[in-house]
Structures are given as C-alpha cells and as structure tokens.
Write a protein that holds these residues in place. Structure first.
Motif, PDB file in Angstrom:
ATOM      1  N   PRO A   1       0.819  -1.223   0.000  1.00 44.99           N
ATOM      2  CA  PRO A   1       0.000   0.000   0.000  1.00 44.99           C
ATOM      3  C   PRO A   1       0.853   1.275   0.000  1.00 44.99           C
ATOM      4  O   PRO A   1       0.419   2.300  -0.519  1.00 44.99           O
ATOM      5  CB  PRO A   1      -0.802  -0.107   1.300  1.00 44.99           C
TER       6      PRO A   1
ATOM      7  N   ARG B   1      -8.156  -3.635   0.979  1.00 46.44           N
ATOM      8  CA  ARG B   1      -8.114  -2.175   1.082  1.00 46.44           C
ATOM      9  C   ARG B   1      -8.885  -1.455  -0.026  1.00 46.44           C
ATOM     10  O   ARG B   1      -8.875  -0.231  -0.092  1.00 46.44           O
ATOM     11  CB  ARG B   1      -6.664  -1.698   1.058  1.00 46.44           C
ATOM     12  N   GLY B   2      -9.483  -2.227  -0.900  1.00 45.71           N
ATOM     13  CA  GLY B   2     -10.332  -1.599  -1.917  1.00 45.71           C
ATOM     14  C   GLY B   2      -9.594  -0.805  -2.980  1.00 45.71           C
ATOM     15  O   GLY B   2     -10.137   0.140  -3.546  1.00 45.71           O
ATOM     16  N   TYR B   3      -8.347  -1.152  -3.261  1.00 44.25           N
ATOM     17  CA  TYR B   3      -7.589  -0.447  -4.305  1.00 44.25           C
ATOM     18  C   TYR B   3      -7.647  -1.254  -5.597  1.00 44.25           C
ATOM     19  O   TYR B   3      -7.470  -2.472  -5.582  1.00 44.25           O
ATOM     20  CB  TYR B   3      -6.143  -0.274  -3.829  1.00 44.25           C
ATOM     21  N   GLN B   4      -7.902  -0.577  -6.715  1.00 46.23           N
ATOM     22  CA  GLN B   4      -8.077  -1.345  -7.960  1.00 46.23           C
ATOM     23  C   GLN B   4      -7.395  -0.682  -9.150  1.00 46.23           C
ATOM     24  O   GLN B   4      -7.358   0.539  -9.248  1.00 46.23           O
ATOM     25  CB  GLN B   4      -9.572  -1.464  -8.276  1.00 46.23           C
ATOM     26  N   ILE B   5      -6.842  -1.517 -10.031  1.00 54.47           N
ATOM     27  CA  ILE B   5      -6.388  -1.048 -11.343  1.00 54.47           C
ATOM     28  C   ILE B   5      -7.096  -1.895 -12.396  1.00 54.47           C
ATOM     29  O   ILE B   5      -7.149  -3.119 -12.290  1.00 54.47           O
ATOM     30  CB  ILE B   5      -4.858  -1.191 -11.522  1.00 54.47           C
TER      31      ILE B   5
ATOM     32  N   ARG C   1       1.356   2.904  -3.449  1.00 60.04           N
ATOM     33  CA  ARG C   1       0.219   3.305  -4.290  1.00 60.04           C
ATOM     34  C   ARG C   1       0.285   4.773  -4.664  1.00 60.04           C
ATOM     35  O   ARG C   1       0.616   5.599  -3.844  1.00 60.04           O
ATOM     36  CB  ARG C   1      -1.100   2.957  -3.604  1.00 60.04           C
ATOM     37  N   GLY C   2      -0.002   5.057  -5.902  1.00 61.31           N
ATOM     38  CA  GLY C   2       0.071   6.430  -6.395  1.00 61.31           C
ATOM     39  C   GLY C   2       1.463   6.796  -6.893  1.00 61.31           C
ATOM     40  O   GLY C   2       1.671   7.873  -7.421  1.00 61.31           O
TER      41      GLY C   2
ATOM     42  N   THR D   1      -7.563  -6.122  -7.951  1.00 58.08           N
ATOM     43  CA  THR D   1      -8.101  -5.410  -6.800  1.00 58.08           C
ATOM     44  C   THR D   1      -7.464  -5.918  -5.515  1.00 58.08           C
ATOM     45  O   THR D   1      -7.316  -7.126  -5.341  1.00 58.08           O
ATOM     46  CB  THR D   1      -9.632  -5.643  -6.690  1.00 58.08           C
ATOM     47  N   ASP D   2      -7.085  -5.008  -4.648  1.00 55.84           N
ATOM     48  CA  ASP D   2      -6.711  -5.370  -3.280  1.00 55.84           C
ATOM     49  C   ASP D   2      -8.016  -5.373  -2.490  1.00 55.84           C
ATOM     50  O   ASP D   2      -8.543  -4.328  -2.134  1.00 55.84           O
ATOM     51  CB  ASP D   2      -5.714  -4.336  -2.741  1.00 55.84           C
TER      52      ASP D   2
END
Ligand SMILES: Nc1ncnc2c1ncn2[C@@H]1O[C@H](COP(=O)(O)OP(=O)(O)OP(=O)(O)O)[C@@H](O)[C@H]1O
Ligand SMILES: [Mg+2]
Length: 502
Positions: free
Chosen positions: A449, A491-495, A452-453, A487-488
């Motif tokens: 995490p 933690r709700g992170y997606q590409i 990210r970004g 998707t993670d």
C-alpha cells in the motif's frame, strides 16, 4: 441499414441486409465503373494527403505515386500495438490511423459512390477479424471502425462468418450424420480454417487452425520468383520498385489463370517472360500443402495416419477467400479429400455475406465461437528471481455469446505485481506457452500500500511477506476483447485495463 463489412488485406467487401437477401454492395471507381469491392490501398498524395481505395489507385496511376498495400497485415505482426507506425509517403503514421482513415473513406464511398448510396442511412455493421488474430488486432480493428463512425454490432471471426454463408447456401449438404463443415479461407494475407458444427441455424465452432501471414500475396511472390529465375536473373538483383511492379503484374496474371491455362506472360525488367503453369504450380503447391498441414488438426486421420474425411461427420470442406480461386487449390484438396471439397460461388464475398447474415436478427443465426488463442500471464516468483506462468483462458474458451469471467485470488509475497500478459497457440507439457507467442501487455500493481500512487517503473521487486487479499478478474466480452481488473480486496484499491488500450 445493416451491413457486413469484411476488411480484407487486398479487398474490402460489403454486403447488406435486405429482407432476407444479402446482396454485395458495388462501388464506383473514378471512371464510374462498378466493382464488387473497395480496394484496401492508400497513397500519400503530396497535396491532397492520404487517399484511399479507387481514388488512391487513380492517383497512383496518373501521378506515378506508390500504392500502399496490405496494411491489414501490419496488425498481425507479433509486436503491434496502438502506437505501431508505418511509413506513408516518407512519414511515420500509426497503423491504426491509416486503417481508421481507410474505413472513413469506405464510409464516404458507401454514402456517395456505391450501389446503396441512395438508401445509406447509417452504419450498423458486423465486422470480422482473422480467427487467429492476436487480441490486439481484434481490439485495434474494432477501435478503427468505431473511430471511422461505424456502429459495430459485433466482431466475428472471418471463417465463422463464412460458415453462415455456407449454411445459408449449401445447407442441404448437411444432414443428421454429417453435421460439420470445415471452412478453408485463403485470403490475400491470411489463411484460416474452422471446424463448425451446424444444427439448423445454430453454429458452434469446435476448433480453428490458421496462419496469420500466409495468403494470395505469397502466391504472387511465388510466381514472381519463378519468372525472375526463368529470366535468368539472380534473385535480389531486381530493385524494389521493379520488384513491386512485377509482383503486381503477377497478381493480375495469377487471377487470370483458369483450369485451361497453360502459361502466363509477365514483364521482368521490361522483357516479357513466359512461365509455364506446371512450373508455377510446383512452387505454389508447397503453399497449398502448408495450408493443408495447418488445417490438419481439424481433420480425422485414416489408418495410415494421413488426414482423411472418411469416417468423419464432416459434410464438406468449403473453399472461400479470393486466393482459393486459383484452380490448383481445389484440385490439390480434391486429390486428398475427394468430392466433399466445395468451392463457394462467391469465394471473395463469402465472409461479407456471412457477416450480413450475422447482422440480420430476423435470420436467427446463432454462433458460439472460440477464442482460438490461449491467454495467460507471467508473474514474478521467488523474490523476483524467477517467473511463473498461469494460463487464464484456454484457446477453446467459448466467446460470442456472453461475457466470460475467470477469477484468481491470492495473498502476494512481493511489494509489486508485474504482470506480463501473452497470447499463444498452445501450451507444452509443463503448461508453458509455445507457438506464435505474442506479448500482449504489461501491468504493474502495487501490492504494497505504501507504493500506491507512485511511479512503479524501475522499482526493485522484493519479498515483503504476506499482503492483503488480491483478486485478479479477467473478462472476455462477446467481441473477444479481454479486460483485467486487479483489486486489493482488503483495502479496496483497484487497477483496471482493457488489453489493447494504452
Ligand atoms: N480468380 C482468382 N484466382 C486466383 N486468385 C485470386 C482470384 N481472384 C482473387 N484472387 C486473389 O485473392 C486474394 C484476395 O482474396 P480476398 O479478397 O479473399 O482476400 P482479403 O480478404 O483481401 O485478405 P484477407 O482475408 O487475407 O485479409 C488476392 O491474393 C487475389 O490475388
Ligand atoms: Mg478476407
């Protein structure tokens, strides 16, 4: 108005839906003469910019400009992507822009200089790609049609469309014992074959086999080669321009060959050379043999292990594609497979007609197709020191009806996921891809995490221990286009990516 458009390597054909009939659209050239196709060519005009089709042919003839041919073939190269360029009048232009320009010109020709101009109201169209088209070709073709202003109803594999035309025309050859047909499609630049099971109007593609860079163009080159040898010139002595002119002449000569032809004459370096048909057929026969070898997985074997239609449910091998018009093709296939070899009455138009049938809801034809090529992903393993391979879609994965989905879930050990997506013809015993492997796309996903970004390019891949739960979701839509969502879940992170898009 609904259309079927067969974007070909050498010729583009259009058929329309007209109350249960599927007439081929004619186009008028710059002299007002009608043709049943729109030439897939371009020229870069110094003042008028890019010209296509008949305008390009006229400009090339009148102003001695060089015709650009076979741009569709560029889409089949293993390294092609949305940025791949080609040289056009000394400038590098993205291939997809050239094709978009071509399709725009086709649309203008349909509206202004075709047999349907009076009624042309729109552009709901069914389009096709070679069955063995890499996913990127499928994607770029669809994209080019849309950018040129067409509403695409669907993307069908070329031989599957020809299968519709077969059933529409030769349905009576099918019966309860013989329910299958093999489509043999030899076009200008590609060879495709499909084994299709037919039940009334329901079509199911059982398997396909093809060669993305084998077609009529190779027969032209073969004839040129024989002519050059006959002229006593060492191969390679001819300059590029005279060679291209010779190949053009060979194409015309080849198309004039019928069952009675004994010889053809072409000019090599301005001197006429006569080639005996048996000499040409000796070289061309090897090309036909390559098509038979390519298609052999679709055919049963006899007791000696040779491909044979005996004891199979195959009602016929249907020859379509302009290049199957060479008499040698049917002759050689009949020698091997007998009377079940049929030639389409409209070999060059079969795909376009089949596409129009597919576009016609009231015809009620249905198609269950296959992906034709495997799709998988390489990922890092062992601290980024090794890689592992995972097949996501098998080449027999069904397409053409609903969206098909595959989900993988795991807890990664590394800081970054590095996905290298590939397509391939088959997998070996170890489950690794073999045969015609095409790298499709790469994607980096920050499992960590903290990353990210950030720009992940060039960051080292290291083991950081168990992370959150990752889900990879793969979807193939009915057009055969692949989407990936990583998707993670913790933690709700997606590409997400549509493969083919940049
Ligand atoms: N009468 C004929 N005899 C032999 N070959 C022919 C004849 N007519 C056309 N061809 C050849 O057919 C080829 C074009 O076929 P077709 O129009 O089916 O291909 P295409 O759709 O342009 O290509 P592809 O399907 O590979 O993208 C060319 O090589 C052309 O020379
Ligand atoms: Mg074709």
């Amino acid at each position: 108005m609904r259309l079927g458009i067969d974007l070909g390597t050498t010729r583009t054909l259009v058929a329309r839906v007209d109350r249960g009939n599927y007439p081929v659209v004619s186009f008028f050239d710059t002299d007002g003469d009608a043709h049943d196709h729109f030439p897939s060519v371009a020229v870069a005009h110094p003042e008028r910019g890019l010209l296509f089709g008949f305008e390009a042919i006229a400009a090339a003839r009148d102003e001695d400009l060089r015709l650009i041919r076979s741009f569709k073939r560029r889409l089949a190269y293993p390294d092609v992507n949305a940025e791949t360029t080609m040289s056009v009048g000394g400038k590098l232009v993205p291939v997809v822009d050239v094709i978009t320009g071509f399709l725009g010109a086709l649309r203008t020709a349909l509206a202004e200089r075709s047999s349907i101009s009076d009624e042309f109201d729109g552009d709901e169209t069914m389009v096709a790609v070679p069955a063995h088209a890499p996913g990127i070709q499928r994607f770029l073709t669809l994209e080019a049609f849309r950018r040129a202003g067409f509403t695409v109803l669907g993307v069908v594999n070329e031989p599957s469309a020809a299968g519709f035309e077969y059933t529409h025309r030769q349905g009576r050859t099918l019966n309860s014992r013989r329910t299958r047909v093999i489509i043999y499609d030899l076009g200008g630049g590609t060879f495709d074959s499909s084994l299709i099971k037919v039940d009334g109007t329901a079509h199911e593609v059982l398997d396909t086999a093809g060669h993305n860079r084998l077609g009529g163009d190779d027969f032209d080159a073969a004839l040129a080669q024989v002519a050059v040898a006959q002229a006593g010139l060492p191969w390679g002595e001819l300059g590029r321009r005279p060679y291209e002119d010779l190949v053009d002449e060979c194409r015309t000569a080849k198309e004039s060959i019928n069952a009675q032809t004994r010889r053809v004459t072409v000019d090599v370096n301005d001197a006429p050379v006569t080639v005996r048909i048996p000499d040409f057929y000796e070289v061309a026969g090897e090309l036909v043999d390559r098509t038979v070898a390519t298609m052999s997985p679709l055919i049963g074997l006899d007791a000696q292990g040779n491909p044979s239609l005996n004891d199979t449910e195959v009602a016929g091998i249907y020859l379509v594609g302009g290049a199957s018009g060479l008499p040698l093709v049917a002759r050689r296939l009949r020698e091997q497979f007998g009377r079940r070899v049929h030639r389409s009455p409209y070999p060059a138009a079969s795909t376009a007609i089949g596409l129009a049938i597919a576009a016609d809801e009231s015809a009620g034809f249905s198609l269950q197709d296959r992906l034709s090529r495997g799709f998988g992903v390489f990922r890092e393993a062992d601290d980024g020191q090794g890689i592992s391979f995972d097949q996501i879609f098998d080449r027999t994965t069904v397409t053409g009806t609903d969206t098909f989905e595959v989900i993988r879930r795991y807890q990664p050990q590394h800081n970054i996921g590095w996905f290298r997506f590939v397509e391939y013809a088959s997998v070996d015993e170890q489950g690794l891809p073999t045969g015609d492997i095409v790298p499709f796309a790469e994607m980096l996903f920050p499992y960590d995490p903290a990353l990210r970004g950030q720009d992940l390019e060039g960051l080292p891949i290291t083991r950081i221990g168990e992370g959150g739960i990752i889900e990879e979701r793969y979807l193939i839509d009915p057009h055969g286009i692949v989407e990936v969502h990583v998707t993670d879940l913790s933690r709700g992170y997606q590409i997400s990516r549509v493969l083919g898009e940049n």
